[in-house]
Design a protein around this motif. Structure first.
Motif, mmCIF file in Angstrom:
data_model
loop_
_atom_site.group_PDB
_atom_site.id
_atom_site.type_symbol
_atom_site.label_atom_id
_atom_site.label_comp_id
_atom_site.label_asym_id
_atom_site.label_seq_id
_atom_site.Cartn_x
_atom_site.Cartn_y
_atom_site.Cartn_z
ATOM 1 N N ASP A 38 1.438 -1.603 -13.787
ATOM 2 C CA ASP A 38 -0.159 -1.456 -12.741
ATOM 3 C C ASP A 38 -1.214 -0.622 -12.482
ATOM 4 O O ASP A 38 -1.140 0.579 -12.122
ATOM 5 N N ARG A 90 -3.620 1.611 -11.589
ATOM 6 C CA ARG A 90 -3.848 1.815 -9.968
ATOM 7 C C ARG A 90 -5.200 2.342 -9.989
ATOM 8 O O ARG A 90 -6.887 2.396 -10.677
ATOM 9 N N PHE A 148 1.001 -1.240 0.443
ATOM 10 C CA PHE A 148 0.090 0.065 -0.129
ATOM 11 C C PHE A 148 0.712 1.492 0.757
ATOM 12 O O PHE A 148 0.232 2.452 -0.017
ATOM 13 N N THR A 157 -1.357 -5.401 -5.139
ATOM 14 C CA THR A 157 -1.795 -4.204 -3.806
ATOM 15 C C THR A 157 -3.220 -5.241 -3.136
ATOM 16 O O THR A 157 -3.203 -6.012 -2.563
ATOM 17 N N PRO A 184 4.086 3.951 -1.187
ATOM 18 C CA PRO A 184 4.403 4.684 -2.953
ATOM 19 C C PRO A 184 4.590 3.961 -3.460
ATOM 20 O O PRO A 184 5.441 3.010 -3.358
ATOM 21 N N ALA A 185 5.051 4.168 -4.931
ATOM 22 C CA ALA A 185 5.283 3.036 -5.638
ATOM 23 C C ALA A 185 6.687 3.727 -6.541
ATOM 24 O O ALA A 185 6.801 5.160 -6.154
ATOM 25 N N ASP A 242 5.679 9.360 -1.633
ATOM 26 C CA ASP A 242 5.138 9.406 -0.081
ATOM 27 C C ASP A 242 3.461 9.371 -0.168
ATOM 28 O O ASP A 242 2.415 9.035 -1.303
ATOM 29 N N GLY A 243 2.774 8.892 0.098
ATOM 30 C CA GLY A 243 0.717 8.364 -0.158
ATOM 31 C C GLY A 243 0.408 7.418 -0.002
ATOM 32 O O GLY A 243 1.705 6.722 0.171
ATOM 33 N N GLU A 289 7.986 7.970 -6.839
ATOM 34 C CA GLU A 289 6.663 8.323 -5.829
ATOM 35 C C GLU A 289 7.364 8.334 -4.489
ATOM 36 O O GLU A 289 7.747 8.028 -4.455
ATOM 37 N N HIS A 338 -0.859 3.943 -1.908
ATOM 38 C CA HIS A 338 -1.257 3.622 -3.415
ATOM 39 C C HIS A 338 -1.753 2.014 -3.059
ATOM 40 O O HIS A 338 -1.529 1.906 -1.850
ATOM 41 N N MET A 339 -2.776 2.177 -3.986
ATOM 42 C CA MET A 339 -3.316 0.562 -4.467
ATOM 43 C C MET A 339 -3.918 -0.058 -5.848
ATOM 44 O O MET A 339 -4.112 0.850 -6.241
ATOM 45 N N GLY A 340 -3.182 -0.364 -6.009
ATOM 46 C CA GLY A 340 -3.341 -0.951 -7.478
ATOM 47 C C GLY A 340 -3.852 -2.254 -7.390
ATOM 48 O O GLY A 340 -3.913 -3.030 -6.141
#
Length: 260
Positions: A256, A258, A161, A177, A163-164, A169-170, A167, A172-174
């Motif tokens: 991936d 997103r 989850f 994931t 950062p990819a 921060d934040g 990136e 991530h859900m792809g």
């Protein structure tokens, strides 16, 4: 003696159904998985696509690990072969000694026996009392190792989850994931539904009433145990699928998808 004796049947079996389909399907699927897993284990590359780490290579413990793929240090810095060859010993050992998998590959590969009410071609049977099958008795110890592996894969699912690539921060859900979370759920279901886990939680208890916590754990594991074979297959497919997905991402076959 003039008493009744066992019927002498000259044919291999009197079954008229397609009993050979199950061992044949098991043989094909197991062989395909072994070939794929062997190729990926010896490859030693394309197993990390930030933030996804292949379950075949987790945890990565050598100094040849791809940057960003190792969160547990590099205690095996002198290991020159693929990092997966160290890790896969434990999950494969757990599966190869699994009670359900024993039944499956004994029938599919050794024809011992190929199916119920079907004669096996072997002239003698020694069970699991001689080498190498006597090593099946260490299954419970592989279960402890499998729990550790499942915990590490759970940690990897949480990191999925993060950062990819590119990136800072934040959350991530792809699609990766989702696949990694589904895989770790199936891994846990397979591990906790194990017969050894059932024995560990409630075995050797003479009075369940005196051990209410262990009784509840045993009841829960017993319910999972009824679907142990199903979880064994599903988790086998999921771990290969996640590795293949990450391999395709690492080789830039596609990006991936997103969700956010």
């Amino acid at each position: 003696m003039n008493g009744p004796t066992r019927a002498r049947i000259g044919v291999k079996t009197l079954r008229t159904d397609r009993w050979w389909l199950t061992p044949l399907a098991t043989f094909v699927v197991f062989t395909a998985f072994v070939v794929y897993a062997t190729w990926r284990a010896f490859a030693g590359h394309h197993y990390y696509a930030e933030p996804y780490l292949s379950p075949f290579y987790s945890p990565c413990l050598t100094d040849s690990c791809v940057s960003g793929s190792s969160d547990f240090g590099q205690p095996l810095s002198l290991w020159s072969l693929s990092p997966a060859l160290v890790i896969l010993i434990f999950p494969l050992g757990f599966r190869m000694t699994c009670y359900y998998y024993r039944k499956a590959y004994y029938r599919a590969f050794w024809l011992s026996p190929p199916a119920c009410a079907v004669a096996e071609p072997h002239g003698a049977y020694s069970g699991e009392t001689r080498f190498p099958l006597i090593l099946q008795n260490i299954h419970r110890y592989f279960w402890y190792a499998a729990v550790v592996v499942a915990l590490i894969l759970s940690y990897d699912a949480i990191l999925a989850f993060g950062p990819a690539e590119g990136e800072s921060d934040g959350i991530h859900m792809g699609l990766g994931t989702v696949l990694m979370v589904a895989n770790v759920v199936l891994i846990w279901l397979y591990t906790l539904s194990c017969h050894s886990c059932r024995h560990i939680t409630g075995g050797r208890l003479r009075h369940f009433s005196k051990h209410p916590v262990r009784y509840r754990m045993w009841t829960f594991v017993s319910k999972l145990n009824t679907n142990h074979a199903r979880y064994a297959w599903y988790s086998l497919f999921s771990v290969a699928l996640v590795d293949l997905y990450i391999y395709l991402l690492a080789t830039n076959v596609f990006d991936d998808p997103r969700f956010f």
